[in-house]
Design a protein around this motif. Sequence first.
Motif, mmCIF file in Angstrom:
data_model
loop_
_atom_site.group_PDB
_atom_site.id
_atom_site.type_symbol
_atom_site.label_atom_id
_atom_site.label_comp_id
_atom_site.label_asym_id
_atom_site.label_seq_id
_atom_site.Cartn_x
_atom_site.Cartn_y
_atom_site.Cartn_z
ATOM 1 N N ALA A 194 0.844 -1.198 0.000
ATOM 2 C CA ALA A 194 0.000 0.000 0.000
ATOM 3 C C ALA A 194 0.877 1.244 0.000
ATOM 4 N N TRP A 195 0.438 2.238 -0.717
ATOM 5 C CA TRP A 195 1.191 3.490 -0.776
ATOM 6 C C TRP A 195 0.219 4.662 -0.686
ATOM 7 N N GLN A 196 0.747 5.792 -0.303
ATOM 8 C CA GLN A 196 -0.038 7.016 -0.229
ATOM 9 C C GLN A 196 0.697 8.136 -0.940
ATOM 10 N N THR A 197 -0.052 9.099 -1.453
ATOM 11 C CA THR A 197 0.570 10.261 -2.095
ATOM 12 C C THR A 197 1.386 11.017 -1.059
ATOM 13 N N ASP A 212 -0.758 10.095 -9.664
ATOM 14 C CA ASP A 212 -1.024 8.829 -8.980
ATOM 15 C C ASP A 212 -0.807 7.624 -9.887
ATOM 16 N N THR A 244 -1.748 -1.042 -4.028
ATOM 17 C CA THR A 244 -2.981 -0.295 -3.834
ATOM 18 C C THR A 244 -2.693 1.035 -3.168
ATOM 19 N N LYS A 245 -3.435 2.059 -3.574
ATOM 20 C CA LYS A 245 -3.320 3.360 -2.923
ATOM 21 C C LYS A 245 -4.269 3.375 -1.734
ATOM 22 N N ASP A 246 -3.685 3.331 -0.545
ATOM 23 C CA ASP A 246 -4.489 3.277 0.676
ATOM 24 C C ASP A 246 -3.556 3.437 1.869
ATOM 25 N N ARG A 247 -4.135 3.662 3.016
ATOM 26 C CA ARG A 247 -3.338 3.633 4.238
ATOM 27 C C ARG A 247 -2.833 2.209 4.447
ATOM 28 N N THR A 250 -4.887 0.044 6.816
ATOM 29 C CA THR A 250 -6.219 -0.270 6.303
ATOM 30 C C THR A 250 -6.144 -1.370 5.252
#
Length: 298
Positions: A194-197, A212, A244-247, A250
């Motif tokens: 998981a990754w975040q901006t 993104d 996936t882009k998410d915390r 989570t």
Amino acid sequence: MLASVMAGVDGSAESLTAAAWAAREALRRGLPLRLVHAWDRHPRPEEEFDSAVQRHLARSALRQAQDRVRAVYPDVRLVNELVEGLAIAELLKASEDAELLVLGSRGLSGFTGFLVGSVAQGVVARATRPVVLVRAGEAATDERRPTDETDAGPRTAYRDVVLAADLDPPADAVIEFAFEAARLRDARLRVVHAWQTPVLGLGPGEVDLLDDAHRAEERQNLLTGALRLWRDKYPDVEVVATVTKDRPRTALVRAASGAGLLVVGHRVAERPLGRRTGPVTHAAVHDVDCPVAVVPHD
């Protein structure tokens, strides 16, 4: 001492569940199972009676776990060990020669996740060997997928092993543990990153050129590269890798739903306030409902 799978037992229902899980893992790995109970003896003369009672209770806890394991898994090679001292320190010391240490945690009735005791938390934070937390009530059947009506085979496939992949940088010890766990079970390995901006302040004249979509592609390429060696080493393990882009916490909890084992990493470097688990590992050991393997790495 020969390599083993080790389980810490204290007479509780959760430790008996952990001992049973450890027995199955020992059989899968072809290793003996060490059941270890740590007790803190009172040294003062006036407390000798209490010490005798504690020693009796400690021996009873070991015997209870031993009898439970032998009744269900008679083929496992079993070693009992009673050690004196503070539980966290003694379990850590005893586990130095083990391939992994298994501890029990109480399930939260009506909820998912664990209620992790102070001993388990202290061991996970300081261990240099993999630690697996198993919630009370976990059964052998929980490791396998529900039997399908069309499945006429004598055995049911194992549930997925899920790896929470950290790419900054990737940790080979964690990846290898997950691949080996999947191989031993002939299970699918699902790798989730998981990754975040990033929230960065751009200086004068700087332009954020990575949107993104580009970041997702970059992360997918990094994940593919990190897994390449291990795919070659474990060609029979089916791997599904997802970015996936998410915390992270989570995404981890969602991915672990329905899994047979979740594997997460834990950096062992000293922190300013002493060794403690990071937010992702903390979420894993508190918020998921399957066994969790916490693998230490540099």
